[in-house]
Design a protein around this motif. Structure first.
Motif, PDB file in Angstrom:
ATOM      1  N   GLN A  42      12.939 -79.457  11.433  1.00 36.54           N
ATOM      2  CA  GLN A  42      13.057 -79.423  12.730  1.00 36.54           C
ATOM      3  C   GLN A  42      14.486 -78.869  13.250  1.00 36.54           C
ATOM      4  O   GLN A  42      14.484 -78.121  14.229  1.00 36.54           O
ATOM      5  N   ASP A  43      15.508 -79.529  12.721  1.00 40.57           N
ATOM      6  CA  ASP A  43      16.625 -79.139  13.169  1.00 40.57           C
ATOM      7  C   ASP A  43      17.115 -77.641  13.128  1.00 40.57           C
ATOM      8  O   ASP A  43      17.511 -77.143  13.915  1.00 40.57           O
ATOM      9  N   LEU A  44      16.571 -77.230  11.887  1.00 41.18           N
ATOM     10  CA  LEU A  44      17.095 -75.656  11.791  1.00 41.18           C
ATOM     11  C   LEU A  44      16.148 -74.767  12.709  1.00 41.18           C
ATOM     12  O   LEU A  44      16.615 -74.119  13.429  1.00 41.18           O
ATOM     13  N   TYR A  45      14.925 -75.310  12.819  1.00 45.08           N
ATOM     14  CA  TYR A  45      13.953 -74.540  13.789  1.00 45.08           C
ATOM     15  C   TYR A  45      14.565 -74.632  15.405  1.00 45.08           C
ATOM     16  O   TYR A  45      14.453 -73.702  16.051  1.00 45.08           O
ATOM     17  N   PHE A  46      14.873 -75.626  15.630  1.00 41.84           N
ATOM     18  CA  PHE A  46      15.410 -76.047  16.889  1.00 41.84           C
ATOM     19  C   PHE A  46      16.580 -74.924  17.192  1.00 41.84           C
ATOM     20  O   PHE A  46      16.685 -74.381  18.196  1.00 41.84           O
ATOM     21  N   LYS A  47      17.417 -74.969  16.257  1.00 43.10           N
ATOM     22  CA  LYS A  47      18.587 -74.108  16.618  1.00 43.10           C
ATOM     23  C   LYS A  47      18.398 -72.784  16.742  1.00 43.10           C
ATOM     24  O   LYS A  47      19.009 -71.889  17.521  1.00 43.10           O
ATOM     25  N   LYS A  48      17.641 -72.277  15.646  1.00 36.70           N
ATOM     26  CA  LYS A  48      17.057 -70.944  15.807  1.00 36.70           C
ATOM     27  C   LYS A  48      16.499 -70.598  17.136  1.00 36.70           C
ATOM     28  O   LYS A  48      16.422 -69.483  17.869  1.00 36.70           O
TER      29      LYS A  48
ATOM     30  N   VAL B 160      16.695 -72.125  20.022  1.00 35.82           N
ATOM     31  CA  VAL B 160      17.491 -71.854  21.244  1.00 35.82           C
ATOM     32  C   VAL B 160      18.529 -70.760  21.275  1.00 35.82           C
ATOM     33  O   VAL B 160      18.901 -70.237  22.406  1.00 35.82           O
ATOM     34  N   LYS B 161      18.784 -70.409  20.116  1.00 36.20           N
ATOM     35  CA  LYS B 161      19.689 -69.184  19.912  1.00 36.20           C
ATOM     36  C   LYS B 161      18.851 -68.134  20.431  1.00 36.20           C
ATOM     37  O   LYS B 161      19.403 -67.114  20.894  1.00 36.20           O
ATOM     38  N   TYR B 162      17.687 -67.951  19.965  1.00 41.87           N
ATOM     39  CA  TYR B 162      16.778 -66.948  20.253  1.00 41.87           C
ATOM     40  C   TYR B 162      16.775 -66.889  21.721  1.00 41.87           C
ATOM     41  O   TYR B 162      16.535 -65.527  22.225  1.00 41.87           O
ATOM     42  N   VAL B 163      16.411 -67.953  22.466  1.00 42.61           N
ATOM     43  CA  VAL B 163      16.122 -67.634  23.841  1.00 42.61           C
ATOM     44  C   VAL B 163      17.302 -67.250  24.559  1.00 42.61           C
ATOM     45  O   VAL B 163      17.359 -66.630  25.622  1.00 42.61           O
ATOM     46  N   GLY B 164      18.442 -67.756  24.242  1.00 42.35           N
ATOM     47  CA  GLY B 164      19.919 -67.336  24.722  1.00 42.35           C
ATOM     48  C   GLY B 164      20.092 -67.797  25.966  1.00 42.35           C
ATOM     49  O   GLY B 164      19.458 -68.850  26.450  1.00 42.35           O
ATOM     50  N   GLU B 165      21.296 -67.546  26.758  1.00 39.67           N
ATOM     51  CA  GLU B 165      21.684 -68.241  27.945  1.00 39.67           C
ATOM     52  C   GLU B 165      21.722 -66.985  28.921  1.00 39.67           C
ATOM     53  O   GLU B 165      22.063 -65.882  28.713  1.00 39.67           O
ATOM     54  N   PRO B 166      21.621 -67.402  30.408  1.00 41.00           N
ATOM     55  CA  PRO B 166      21.247 -68.568  30.800  1.00 41.00           C
ATOM     56  C   PRO B 166      19.790 -68.865  30.491  1.00 41.00           C
ATOM     57  O   PRO B 166      19.177 -68.105  30.576  1.00 41.00           O
ATOM     58  N   MET B 167      19.402 -70.107  30.097  1.00 35.94           N
ATOM     59  CA  MET B 167      18.188 -70.597  29.816  1.00 35.94           C
ATOM     60  C   MET B 167      17.403 -70.735  31.202  1.00 35.94           C
ATOM     61  O   MET B 167      18.047 -70.975  32.268  1.00 35.94           O
ATOM     62  N   SER B 168      15.907 -70.241  31.342  1.00 32.96           N
ATOM     63  CA  SER B 168      15.292 -70.730  32.582  1.00 32.96           C
ATOM     64  C   SER B 168      15.256 -72.055  32.700  1.00 32.96           C
ATOM     65  O   SER B 168      15.401 -72.817  31.781  1.00 32.96           O
ATOM     66  N   HIS B 169      14.855 -72.484  33.919  1.00 31.96           N
ATOM     67  CA  HIS B 169      15.038 -73.988  34.330  1.00 31.96           C
ATOM     68  C   HIS B 169      13.925 -74.799  33.362  1.00 31.96           C
ATOM     69  O   HIS B 169      14.273 -75.658  32.857  1.00 31.96           O
ATOM     70  N   LEU B 170      12.636 -74.347  33.190  1.00 33.03           N
ATOM     71  CA  LEU B 170      11.823 -74.955  32.410  1.00 33.03           C
ATOM     72  C   LEU B 170      12.071 -75.050  31.058  1.00 33.03           C
ATOM     73  O   LEU B 170      11.733 -75.962  30.419  1.00 33.03           O
ATOM     74  N   GLU B 171      12.651 -73.951  30.525  1.00 36.61           N
ATOM     75  CA  GLU B 171      12.858 -73.979  29.270  1.00 36.61           C
ATOM     76  C   GLU B 171      14.029 -74.846  28.821  1.00 36.61           C
ATOM     77  O   GLU B 171      14.095 -75.648  27.724  1.00 36.61           O
ATOM     78  N   SER B 172      15.017 -74.951  29.986  1.00 36.28           N
ATOM     79  CA  SER B 172      16.081 -75.995  29.567  1.00 36.28           C
ATOM     80  C   SER B 172      15.599 -77.351  29.529  1.00 36.28           C
ATOM     81  O   SER B 172      15.895 -78.261  28.757  1.00 36.28           O
ATOM     82  N   ILE B 173      14.782 -77.829  30.546  1.00 36.30           N
ATOM     83  CA  ILE B 173      14.070 -79.104  30.675  1.00 36.30           C
ATOM     84  C   ILE B 173      13.153 -79.330  29.369  1.00 36.30           C
ATOM     85  O   ILE B 173      13.327 -80.263  28.434  1.00 36.30           O
ATOM     86  N   ALA B 174      12.559 -78.105  28.859  1.00 33.62           N
ATOM     87  CA  ALA B 174      11.724 -78.676  27.544  1.00 33.62           C
ATOM     88  C   ALA B 174      12.629 -78.837  26.346  1.00 33.62           C
ATOM     89  O   ALA B 174      12.501 -79.727  25.621  1.00 33.62           O
TER      90      ALA B 174
END
Length: 527
Positions: free
Chosen positions: A376-382, A384-398
């Motif tokens: 999960q750790d590797l998947y999570f990092k991938k 987050v990196k794919y979504v990029g910044e700035p994140m949308s409000h909902l994405e950041s909460i999730a």
């Protein structure tokens, strides 16, 4: 052994592999779609399928009429009542599927090196010399030397029930083929697949539209599985058709990718569809065998990053006739889970297989084992990196909710949602614990009567990995004062406790809206 994708103890203790798995309330985070049919349509069998872990029932209209499927669905409703397990309904269209018309339903034996004629004259009787088909344009679509596959398994897995033909010559509307292997075609339905040839038929046929507007509307289907999706336009066309059918505006469309055409336009299809089904039976014919895994991995990754469910088919074919899968099949299911698949779709295995319940149970156990070592750790990092910044409000909460839940070792994430979108976004980050999606019904009116929304949204999360829905009491709105929120939360916590997911002293992460703000909070439970 350093593996980037598995979470294995280093070095892994071999003895630990032999320790029996602990039973849990949710058999697996990965969902199982079961196709209901001759061997799985009684209330008893469907009830057992639900208990074994099936969360979506698929109705395949390639065979059987509306009344037959309605009878099966009524049995499903009874089974849901008695088992108290939610189940969504998926209608699978026929699409431009080519079929042999075998009216007598008697077995047909074909000899290697002999000739057989494919004719559009459906009045003819099927035999080893002549096979009537449901498509009049075949002789215009193919040329000598083209490959045609025909049968139940379409030349994958079970070669004695499928035949491989090579086009020898064209005689007006008839196509003369040379048979390449010995085979017996048995049963009522044989599919025809022409390798890498465009079939000029609409993706949503008139008979599909008829079934959707009669059976689909009557039963408020949750998912439409769009067979042979080749372009994004196919999905748009289907959505436009559904939007005119009242309640079906909410039905989600899953594009079924079955050939090279769908593969070529995959990115734009993914943008339009609500989810993807990788139909590996037909894909395995259109693609060279050594390329199938590559497309599967690439497609699942793209679905994961888009936060849309990816469903894999044709995983345990051998369980149609046997109580155990082959070792290769068991490994295949586990690898699909490690790749990030949301759901496993069982076709023939539950439709006409001898062991529908055992198949669901076995697949569920394999999924659960693979989830334990999913990194999960590797998947999570991938992600987050794919979504990029700035994140949308909902994405950041999730993503924050998932990160917090993992840091505090929460036993469950509870998410209040009315559209289901927030819960799906949390599931997109693949938390290691289940996500209880508490769907808060909304009141809506069409000027004539009032009705509550929510049932669709709750059932549609039954195909998303790790999401487990419950429908809240409409008298407790999600976005009201803190007092009512507490009462809905209490109901959710009680549900978690009674099902054994939450125990005293556990930590729970709650994601909810308070007024206009979204809040992530951590609760520690007392006795």
């Amino acid at each position: 052994m350093h593996s980037t994708h598995l979470l294995l103890e280093e070095p892994i203790r071999m003895a630990s592999i032999l320790e029996p798995s602990k039973p849990s309330f949710f058999p697996a985070m990965t969902k199982i779609v079961g196709t209901l049919g001759p061997k799985s349509r009684s209330v008893e069998v469907i009830s057992s399928c639900l208990k074994a872990g099936m969360s979506v029932a698929r109705f395949d209209f390639s065979w059987g009429n509306i009344d037959y499927h309605q009878e099966t669905l009524e049995n499903l409703k009874l089974a849901i009542k008695t088992t108290k397990k939610l189940c969504a309904v998926m209608l699978d269209t026929v699409g431009p599927e080519l079929q042999v018309v075998n009216k007598s339903e008697s077995a047909i034996s074909l000899e290697a090196d002999a000739f057989v004629v494919l004719t559009p004259d459906q009045g003819q009787e099927a035999s080893s010399k002549l096979l009537p088909i449901n498509f009049s344009g075949l002789s215009k679509a193919v040329k000598p030397g083209d490959t045609i596959f025909m049968g139940q398994y379409l030349f994958t897995g079970c070669e004695t029930t499928s035949v491989w033909l090579e086009v020898a010559e064209l005689k007006e509307d008839d196509v003369v083929c040379i048979i390449k292997n010995f085979a017996t075609l048995a049963g009522s339905l044989f599919t025809l697949h022409i390798s890498q040839i465009h079939i000029n038929l609409p993706t949503l046929s008139d008979s599909d539209k008829d079934v959707i507007s009669k059976w689909g509307v009557r039963n408020k289907i949750d998912f439409l599985s769009l067979s042979y999706t080749r372009h994004a336009e196919d999905v748009r066309h289907a959505r436009e058709f559904l939007s005119k059918l009242g309640d079906l505006q909410q039905t989600q469309i899953f594009a079924k990718i079955e050939n090279v055409e769908g593969l070529t336009h995959f990115d734009e299809i993914l943008q339009e569809a609500d989810g993807i089904i990788l139909s590996r039976g037909n894909l395995g014919i259109d693609l060279p065998p050594e390329k199938v895994f590559l497309f599967q991995k690439a497609a699942v990754y793209k679905c994961n990053m888009a936060g849309k469910p990816a469903v894999i088919t044709r995983v345990v074919d051998s369980m149609t006739d046997n109580l155990r899968p082959t070792r290769a099949e068991a490994t295949d299911v586990a690898n699909a889970v490690l790749d990030g698949t949301d759901a496993i779709l069982l076709g023939a295995e539950t439709l006409r297989g001898l062991y529908p319940v055992e198949t669901i149970s076995t697949v569920g156990k394999i999924c659960a084992e693979a989830e334990k070592v999913f990194n999960q750790d590797l998947y999570f990092k991938k992600t987050v990196k794919y979504v990029g910044e700035p994140m949308s409000h909902l994405e950041s909460i999730a993503s924050s909710a998932v990160r917090a839940a993992i840091k505090v070792k929460a036993s469950v994430i509870i998410c209040f949602t009315s559209s289901g979108r927030a819960a799906r976004l949390i599931a997109k980050y693949r938390p290691t614990m289940p996500v209880l999606s508490v769907v808060i019904p909304r009141l809506k009116t069409n000027q004539l009567r009032w009705s509550f929304t929510g049932a669709f949204e709750a059932r549609q999360s039954l195909i998303v990995r790790g999401l487990f829905p419950m429908l809240a009491d409409p008298r407790h709105p999600a976005e009201a004062t803190s007092a009512t929120n507490e009462s809905v939360l209490k109901v959710a916590l009680d549900h978690g406790k009674s099902s054994g997911v939450i125990k005293s002293h556990d930590r729970v992460v709650v994601c909810q809206k308070v007024g206009d703000a979204s809040v992530v909070k951590i609760i520690e439970l007392e006795d």
